[in-house]
Motif scaffolding. Sequence first.
Motif, PDB file in Angstrom:
ATOM      1  N   ILE A 247       5.912  -7.450 -20.877  1.00  0.00           N
ATOM      2  CA  ILE A 247       7.224  -8.025 -20.544  1.00  0.00           C
ATOM      3  C   ILE A 247       7.484  -9.278 -21.379  1.00  0.00           C
ATOM      4  CG2 ILE A 247       8.533  -9.165 -18.711  1.00  0.00           C
ATOM      5  CD1 ILE A 247       7.113  -7.175 -16.757  1.00  0.00           C
ATOM      6  N   GLU A 248       6.473 -10.130 -21.506  1.00  0.00           N
ATOM      7  CA  GLU A 248       6.611 -11.316 -22.361  1.00  0.00           C
ATOM      8  C   GLU A 248       6.931 -10.899 -23.790  1.00  0.00           C
ATOM      9  OE1 GLU A 248       3.905 -15.057 -24.079  1.00  0.00           O
ATOM     10  OE2 GLU A 248       2.958 -13.451 -22.914  1.00  0.00           O
ATOM     11  N   LEU A 249       6.278  -9.869 -24.254  1.00  0.00           N
ATOM     12  CA  LEU A 249       6.432  -9.399 -25.633  1.00  0.00           C
ATOM     13  C   LEU A 249       7.850  -8.907 -25.894  1.00  0.00           C
ATOM     14  CD1 LEU A 249       4.877  -8.801 -28.280  1.00  0.00           C
ATOM     15  CD2 LEU A 249       4.283  -6.571 -27.320  1.00  0.00           C
ATOM     16  N   ILE A 250       8.369  -8.051 -25.025  1.00  0.00           N
ATOM     17  CA  ILE A 250       9.704  -7.487 -25.279  1.00  0.00           C
ATOM     18  C   ILE A 250      10.803  -8.511 -25.053  1.00  0.00           C
ATOM     19  CG2 ILE A 250       8.925  -5.137 -24.802  1.00  0.00           C
ATOM     20  CD1 ILE A 250      10.204  -5.337 -22.053  1.00  0.00           C
ATOM     21  N   ASN A 251      10.548  -9.517 -24.219  1.00  0.00           N
ATOM     22  CA  ASN A 251      11.542 -10.576 -24.037  1.00  0.00           C
ATOM     23  C   ASN A 251      11.621 -11.487 -25.256  1.00  0.00           C
ATOM     24  OD1 ASN A 251      12.484  -9.823 -21.502  1.00  0.00           O
ATOM     25  ND2 ASN A 251      10.915 -10.995 -20.416  1.00  0.00           N
ATOM     26  N   LYS A 252      10.470 -11.798 -25.863  1.00  0.00           N
ATOM     27  CA  LYS A 252      10.447 -12.676 -27.031  1.00  0.00           C
ATOM     28  C   LYS A 252      10.792 -11.925 -28.313  1.00  0.00           C
ATOM     29  CE  LYS A 252       7.401 -16.432 -25.598  1.00  0.00           C
ATOM     30  NZ  LYS A 252       6.230 -17.265 -25.972  1.00  0.00           N
ATOM     31  N   TYR A 253      10.364 -10.669 -28.397  1.00  0.00           N
ATOM     32  CA  TYR A 253      10.576  -9.871 -29.608  1.00  0.00           C
ATOM     33  C   TYR A 253      11.126  -8.506 -29.191  1.00  0.00           C
ATOM     34  CZ  TYR A 253       7.826 -13.500 -31.868  1.00  0.00           C
ATOM     35  OH  TYR A 253       7.377 -14.709 -32.338  1.00  0.00           O
ATOM     36  N   PRO A 254      12.441  -8.400 -29.005  1.00  0.00           N
ATOM     37  CA  PRO A 254      13.058  -7.171 -28.476  1.00  0.00           C
ATOM     38  C   PRO A 254      12.774  -5.914 -29.287  1.00  0.00           C
ATOM     39  CG  PRO A 254      14.608  -9.004 -28.427  1.00  0.00           C
ATOM     40  CD  PRO A 254      13.418  -9.475 -29.206  1.00  0.00           C
ATOM     41  N   MET A 255      12.353  -6.066 -30.572  1.00  0.00           N
ATOM     42  CA  MET A 255      12.088  -4.869 -31.375  1.00  0.00           C
ATOM     43  C   MET A 255      10.981  -4.011 -30.762  1.00  0.00           C
ATOM     44  SD  MET A 255      10.044  -6.527 -34.603  1.00  0.00           S
ATOM     45  CE  MET A 255       8.563  -7.518 -34.390  1.00  0.00           C
ATOM     46  N   PHE A 256      10.097  -4.638 -29.968  1.00  0.00           N
ATOM     47  CA  PHE A 256       9.005  -3.861 -29.368  1.00  0.00           C
ATOM     48  C   PHE A 256       9.485  -2.991 -28.212  1.00  0.00           C
ATOM     49  CE2 PHE A 256       6.691  -7.322 -31.471  1.00  0.00           C
ATOM     50  CZ  PHE A 256       5.741  -6.592 -32.157  1.00  0.00           C
ATOM     51  N   ARG A 257      10.659  -3.314 -27.639  1.00  0.00           N
ATOM     52  CA  ARG A 257      11.193  -2.495 -26.551  1.00  0.00           C
ATOM     53  C   ARG A 257      11.407  -1.057 -27.024  1.00  0.00           C
ATOM     54  NH1 ARG A 257      14.341  -3.299 -21.810  1.00  0.00           N
ATOM     55  NH2 ARG A 257      14.373  -5.547 -22.167  1.00  0.00           N
ATOM     56  N   GLU A 258      11.937  -0.899 -28.248  1.00  0.00           N
ATOM     57  CA  GLU A 258      12.169   0.442 -28.794  1.00  0.00           C
ATOM     58  C   GLU A 258      10.855   1.213 -28.922  1.00  0.00           C
ATOM     59  OE1 GLU A 258      13.776   2.574 -32.922  1.00  0.00           O
ATOM     60  OE2 GLU A 258      13.995   0.402 -32.635  1.00  0.00           O
ATOM     61  N   MET A 259       9.786   0.527 -29.293  1.00  0.00           N
ATOM     62  CA  MET A 259       8.496   1.202 -29.442  1.00  0.00           C
ATOM     63  C   MET A 259       7.974   1.672 -28.088  1.00  0.00           C
ATOM     64  SD  MET A 259       6.728  -1.277 -32.291  1.00  0.00           S
ATOM     65  CE  MET A 259       7.803  -2.238 -33.368  1.00  0.00           C
ATOM     66  N   TYR A 260       8.140   0.817 -27.069  1.00  0.00           N
ATOM     67  CA  TYR A 260       7.701   1.236 -25.731  1.00  0.00           C
ATOM     68  C   TYR A 260       8.605   2.348 -25.186  1.00  0.00           C
ATOM     69  CZ  TYR A 260       4.242  -2.484 -25.306  1.00  0.00           C
ATOM     70  OH  TYR A 260       3.138  -3.291 -25.487  1.00  0.00           O
ATOM     71  N   ASP A 261       9.877   2.317 -25.542  1.00  0.00           N
ATOM     72  CA  ASP A 261      10.758   3.425 -25.150  1.00  0.00           C
ATOM     73  C   ASP A 261      10.236   4.744 -25.721  1.00  0.00           C
ATOM     74  OD1 ASP A 261      12.722   2.264 -23.550  1.00  0.00           O
ATOM     75  OD2 ASP A 261      13.886   1.562 -25.265  1.00  0.00           O
TER      76      ASP A 261
END
Length: 363
Positions: A247-261
């Motif tokens: 959660i900390e990661l995707i909040n600070k660096y939103p590009m990782f949200r796509e990878m987790y998606d």
Amino acid sequence: MANRLRNYFPLIRERKEVLKEIGENSGLYAVFTGWKPEQQEEFLDFCTGMKGVKILYDSFFKEVMNPEYTPGRLNRFLSLLIGKKVTIRQVIPNDGSRIADENTLLITDIVVEFEDGSLANVEIQKIGYSFPGERSACYSADLLLRQYKRVRDEKNRTKQKFSYKDIKNVYIIVLFDKSAREFHAVLGKHLHKSYWGFDTGLEVELLQNFIFITLDIFRKNMENKSIENELDAWLMFFSSEDPERIIELINKYPMFREMYDDIYELCRNMEKVMGMFSKELRELDRNTVQYMIDEMQETIDAQAAALEANEKKLEAERKRHEEELEAERKEYEEELEREKAKYAEALRCIEELKRKSSSDPLQ
């Protein structure tokens, strides 16, 4: 425990839904029940978002970081790591880059060519090999020679003159999930980059580069610390299964949200994700066996070296003892010869006195 990841990724399914799908398919159920209980729980945890997926598993890493389908991701990570912008031109089959068949401990092994002609061998090791420096040097030399032959042949085909200036950098990049003992001797350091230099200050271009990342030490270094830069964000992405970190990661660096998606979309394909997980379990078993063999071999080698050292010590002691005995024998013989000489001299003196006595005219 509340499943906070589901608030960020609606694709995540509940545990009962996953178990229901497995139970309704005899093939999936047979695979699932063939796993150990702790393996079943690990699978259910990442499918339901109770924990993050182990990105370093080969199947998941290649699904998310595949340089053929999503080159921008690996480009970005390698650019940060190398310290300059790089762009992957192509993925090269890595069969030729292996000097020996020793892929057992490797999770991932990718060879890529950059736009400038440089080559990089990206490895992920679940358990670090023994002699990481020596081994990496061998593969770097192999990669450099591979590039030399390819460039030379291309120049010959196009009737151009070959020059060593045409040979570009090669990079050996290794991420260790569990690092070898050598790395723990350097306290608090998880990123190691090689550099070349001469004691005279001579400046010439040397082409072999090594980058080692010890993720186990990184995780320890990051305890109770926040993510402060993008490179640390990538290393956290590769190494952490903690939902709070994700959660900390995707909040600070939103590009990782796509990878987790992408990951949680994959987790909805139960047949595919169970096949991938089964493959990883088999590889981990092989890794563990190979690691135990390597450790036993190290122990055997150490014992053999100790025996050899003891034999040499005993042989030296035996030789020293023999030399001492020989010296004592020689000293005794020399003393005996001296005594014999004294005895002979005494006999000579007596005979001389007798002779003088017999010839004395006063008698």
